[in-house]
Design a protein around this motif. Structure first.
Motif, mmCIF file in Angstrom:
data_model
loop_
_atom_site.group_PDB
_atom_site.id
_atom_site.type_symbol
_atom_site.label_atom_id
_atom_site.label_comp_id
_atom_site.label_asym_id
_atom_site.label_seq_id
_atom_site.Cartn_x
_atom_site.Cartn_y
_atom_site.Cartn_z
ATOM 1 N N PHE A 141 29.668 -23.070 -41.867
ATOM 2 C CA PHE A 141 30.153 -22.709 -43.196
ATOM 3 C C PHE A 141 31.019 -21.450 -43.185
ATOM 4 O O PHE A 141 31.625 -21.115 -44.211
ATOM 5 C CB PHE A 141 28.982 -22.551 -44.172
ATOM 6 C CG PHE A 141 28.115 -21.331 -43.922
ATOM 7 C CD1 PHE A 141 28.368 -20.117 -44.565
ATOM 8 C CD2 PHE A 141 27.042 -21.395 -43.050
ATOM 9 C CE1 PHE A 141 27.567 -19.009 -44.337
ATOM 10 C CE2 PHE A 141 26.232 -20.297 -42.821
ATOM 11 C CZ PHE A 141 26.499 -19.092 -43.459
ATOM 12 N N GLU A 142 31.120 -20.757 -42.057
ATOM 13 C CA GLU A 142 32.010 -19.583 -41.984
ATOM 14 C C GLU A 142 32.427 -19.405 -40.511
ATOM 15 O O GLU A 142 31.586 -19.494 -39.617
ATOM 16 C CB GLU A 142 31.306 -18.325 -42.488
ATOM 17 C CG GLU A 142 32.224 -17.097 -42.488
ATOM 18 C CD GLU A 142 31.544 -15.862 -43.062
ATOM 19 O OE1 GLU A 142 32.166 -14.803 -43.063
ATOM 20 O OE2 GLU A 142 30.381 -15.988 -43.500
ATOM 21 N N ALA A 182 24.607 -23.229 -40.992
ATOM 22 C CA ALA A 182 23.476 -23.417 -41.897
ATOM 23 C C ALA A 182 22.656 -24.628 -41.472
ATOM 24 O O ALA A 182 23.205 -25.592 -40.923
ATOM 25 C CB ALA A 182 23.968 -23.605 -43.326
ATOM 26 N N GLU A 196 25.872 -14.267 -47.962
ATOM 27 C CA GLU A 196 25.993 -15.447 -47.109
ATOM 28 C C GLU A 196 25.639 -16.720 -47.881
ATOM 29 O O GLU A 196 26.254 -17.771 -47.670
ATOM 30 C CB GLU A 196 25.089 -15.298 -45.889
ATOM 31 C CG GLU A 196 25.593 -14.214 -44.918
ATOM 32 C CD GLU A 196 24.573 -13.842 -43.858
ATOM 33 O OE1 GLU A 196 24.977 -13.258 -42.843
ATOM 34 O OE2 GLU A 196 23.377 -14.145 -44.054
ATOM 35 N N MET A 227 28.021 -19.959 -48.558
ATOM 36 C CA MET A 227 27.596 -21.348 -48.396
ATOM 37 C C MET A 227 27.903 -22.158 -49.653
ATOM 38 O O MET A 227 28.367 -23.299 -49.570
ATOM 39 C CB MET A 227 26.099 -21.407 -48.080
ATOM 40 C CG MET A 227 25.773 -21.321 -46.603
ATOM 41 S SD MET A 227 24.055 -21.735 -46.271
ATOM 42 C CE MET A 227 23.274 -20.199 -46.683
ATOM 43 N N TYR A 228 27.632 -21.569 -50.833
ATOM 44 C CA TYR A 228 27.900 -22.262 -52.100
ATOM 45 C C TYR A 228 29.386 -22.603 -52.218
ATOM 46 O O TYR A 228 29.758 -23.707 -52.638
ATOM 47 C CB TYR A 228 27.451 -21.386 -53.270
ATOM 48 C CG TYR A 228 27.906 -21.911 -54.616
ATOM 49 C CD1 TYR A 228 27.213 -22.942 -55.255
ATOM 50 C CD2 TYR A 228 29.034 -21.387 -55.239
ATOM 51 C CE1 TYR A 228 27.646 -23.437 -56.474
ATOM 52 C CE2 TYR A 228 29.472 -21.872 -56.457
ATOM 53 C CZ TYR A 228 28.774 -22.889 -57.085
ATOM 54 O OH TYR A 228 29.202 -23.377 -58.285
ATOM 55 N N GLY A 233 26.854 -29.830 -47.438
ATOM 56 C CA GLY A 233 25.533 -29.404 -47.005
ATOM 57 C C GLY A 233 24.396 -30.072 -47.754
ATOM 58 O O GLY A 233 23.235 -29.888 -47.400
ATOM 59 N N ARG A 291 17.459 -22.170 -47.204
ATOM 60 C CA ARG A 291 18.438 -22.776 -46.285
ATOM 61 C C ARG A 291 18.716 -21.744 -45.187
ATOM 62 O O ARG A 291 19.472 -20.791 -45.386
ATOM 63 C CB ARG A 291 19.725 -23.151 -47.008
ATOM 64 C CG ARG A 291 20.737 -23.898 -46.121
ATOM 65 C CD ARG A 291 20.219 -25.224 -45.608
ATOM 66 N NE ARG A 291 20.039 -26.225 -46.636
ATOM 67 C CZ ARG A 291 20.930 -27.170 -46.925
ATOM 68 N NH1 ARG A 291 22.029 -27.247 -46.232
ATOM 69 N NH2 ARG A 291 20.692 -28.028 -47.886
ATOM 70 N N ILE A 319 19.949 -19.910 -41.614
ATOM 71 C CA ILE A 319 21.242 -19.862 -40.920
ATOM 72 C C ILE A 319 21.039 -19.221 -39.546
ATOM 73 O O ILE A 319 20.008 -18.600 -39.270
ATOM 74 C CB ILE A 319 22.293 -19.052 -41.717
ATOM 75 C CG1 ILE A 319 21.886 -17.573 -41.767
ATOM 76 C CG2 ILE A 319 22.497 -19.624 -43.098
ATOM 77 C CD1 ILE A 319 22.967 -16.663 -42.321
#
Length: 593
Positions: free
Chosen positions: A483-484, A495, A526, A530-531, A542, A586, A588
């Protein structure tokens, strides 16, 4: 049948017409398979000469050198191939025949380590060493060359050159014999005429018969000679047709000669149609064309030099711009690197401070929790009494109203049941809602927002560098979803593919015990990332629900911040000490190349 004599013609491109004329004059020998003529490799101006078929140089019996100004100025006379030709001549392995095309400086000494050589040593054609262009009629020059070349070929093949007697000579001899015989007979007849008339008559008849026989023999010889001449003409025509067919078949068989043979054929056909006057004009056009080609070559060389200079200047300018750009990119990279290092250092300091605060919080956690719970219990009691009083008032009012109606039966008021779960949920809702006004009133009492890092020295998962550079956000990798990505530092955040929980915050902080030591609870920032990338704010690859998710970021010592994934709201914070406070998690982890 003896083998063919191989003739290798070496000529400049400008002298191709002389080659065609010589080849045409030897076409009869080529048609009856006496000779092979290899002439596929003209010398081009300013270029080194190489034979298309190297073996032809080794198997050639006769080398024809078309000596001209262009030939003497070519690179061929300085090449190893020219020396190889002379070496074969010196070793008596081949015959070398120079053919003078124009008036040029051809009597030049060629020096090597083994010997000195001059073309004057060879049999130079046309005899007597007079260039073709200096002859009044070029046909006479070519006829002389043809005669001498046939002698050379016969000599190479070990054959004698014999000339058959001409038919006309035989006829003339017969003509001379017959009149002489008739005169003698007439003299004899006149001499015996007075002696015996009968004998004279018989002798005259005999003489007439002999003369008639001789005449018939002469006529028969003449007819035979005419038939032979006609047959020779037909044979020559058949040979010409066979030669053309052989040439066409050779063109189809050998593809590498196709274009050159087609060009030679076209020029040969065109040359046949030219008249003597047009040949003189062609020579003039040839000179003009040569000069035009030379001028064109000079112009092309100048343009090529100018173009090369321009390209060089352009390349230097591009190199200078590239150097400046590279220096600027390096400067920006160093600035970004310094900025990242500063941010990382600040994050480490903040994490250290947060961890220290969290450890301090753990030490006096029980006392703080007890005070906070007493305060919450007191508040809950007050709220419960208020709710109960309100319910009682509503019951009394309903009773009074119902009694005054008179249409219903009188019933005793039933005290309302207290639902502790509803009260607790109401309190939770009040605790969860954080408004700007409440934040301003409690600004002096709240603790600055802190984040609890997963560990002081975070362990990164190392992955294959080649695969890492192809990663994109949303890819499944290393047991989770990316996600990043920070490709400059070659790091990425992954994640967990599925939600964990619901669970309490303390259990969420120990998520690594369930998933592995590399996994940890994300910070609120973070979670927000993710959102925006793989959650409801992005494509939701996700698979997030529209619920609240725990983060490791502290709001107060006994509260932690959260993110609601239905709309990305970050204002929620709940108690992190109550085991009843259970929300989704969730996890990571960080990977690096």
């Amino acid at each position: 049948m003896s083998r063919k004599t191989n003739i290798f013609a070496i000529y400049a491109w400008e002298d191709k017409n002389a080659l065609l004329q010589i080849r045409q004059s030897l076409s009869a020998l080529e048609a009856n398979e006496t000779i092979n003529i290899w002439a596929d490799d003209p010398i081009l101006p300013g270029q080194e000469w190489k034979p298309k078929v190297a073996s032809h140089m080794d198997f050639a019996d006769v080398f024809l050198l078309f000596v001209s100004t262009d030939f003497m100025k070519s690179k061929f006379v300085q090449q190893l191939e020219f020396k190889n030709v002379i070496d074969k001549y010196k070793a008596n392995d081949a015959v070398v025949i120079p053919i003078l095309v124009d008036d040029c400086q051809w009597q030049i000494d060629f020096k090597s380590d083994e010997y000195d050589f001059n073309l004057n040593e060879l049999q130079v054609l046309p005899n007597p060493k007079k260039p073709i262009e200096n002859w009044t009629l070029p046909e006479d020059a070519f006829n002389a060359i043809e005669t001498d070349l046939k002698k050379v070929i016969a000599s190479v093949r070990g054959e004698s050159v014999e000339e058959a007697p001409e038919v006309e000579e035989v006829v003339s001899e017969v003509a001379e014999i017959i009149p002489t015989k008739i005169v003698e007979d007439q003299l004899e007849l006149s001499f015996f005429d007075e002696v015996d008339t009968n004998e004279d008559s018989i002798a005259a008849q005999n003489r007439d018969a002999e003369a008639e026989r001789l005449l018939e023999e002469a006529a028969a010889k003449k007819r035979a000679a005419a038939e032979q001449e006609k047959a020779a003409a037909i044979a020559a025509e058949k040979q010409t047709i066979a030669l053309e067919q052989q040439r066409i078949a050779a063109e189809k068989e050998v593809q590498r000669k196709a274009e050159e043979e087609k060009r030679i054929l076209a020029e040969q056909e065109a040359q046949k149609k030219l008249e003597r006057e047009q040949q003189v004009q062609a020579e003039a056009e040839k000179a003009a064309q040569l000069k035009a080609e030379q001028d064109k070559l000079k112009q092309e060389e100048q343009e090529a030099q100018q173009k090369a200079a321009a390209e060089k200047q352009k390349a230097e300018e591009a190199e200078r711009i590239a150097t400046i750009k590279a220096a600027e990119e390096e400067r920006l990279f160093l600035e970004e690197e310094a900025q990242r290092e500063a941010e990382e250092e600040r994050r480490i300091i903040e994490q250290a401070e947060a961890n220290a605060a969290y450890q301090e919080h753990e030490e006096d956690n029980e006392e703080s929790i007890e005070e906070y719970e007493q305060e919450e219990d007191s508040t809950s009691s007050k709220k419960s009494l208020l709710v109960l009083a309100g319910v009682l008032l509503l019951g009394v009012a309903f009773y009074v109203f119902y009694d005054s109606d008179g249409d219903t039966k009188e019933t005793a008021p039933v005290p309302p049941e207290t639902n502790t779960e509803v009260v607790e949920d109401a309190m939770s809702t009040e605790d969860a809602e954080v408004s700007a006004e409440a934040d301003e009133e409690t600004n002096d009492e709240t603790i600055q927002e802190e984040s609890v890092a997963e560990t002081p020295d975070e362990t990164n998962v190392t992955v294959d560098n080649s695969n890492f550079m192809d990663l994109e956000v949303g890819d499944s990798y290393a047991g989770g979803i990316v996600f990043e990505i920070d490709k400059s530092n070659k790091t990425a955040l992954v994640a967990q593919a599925k939600d964990a929980g619901p669970m309490s915050w303390k259990s969420a902080m120990k998520i690594n015990e369930q998933l592995g030591e590399d996994w940890r609870l994300p910070t609120q920032d973070e979670l927000k990332t993710m959102y925006n990338t793989i959650g409801k704010g992005g494509d939701n690859s996700g698979g997030f629900t529209e619920e609240l998710y725990w983060s490791s970021t502290l709001y107060q010592k006994i509260q932690s911040r959260m993110v609601r994934f239905s709309d990305g709201n970050m204002s929620f914070h709940y108690s992190n000490v109550r085991e009843s406070r259970k929300f989704l998690v969730r996890a990571i982890k960080k990977i690096s190349a």
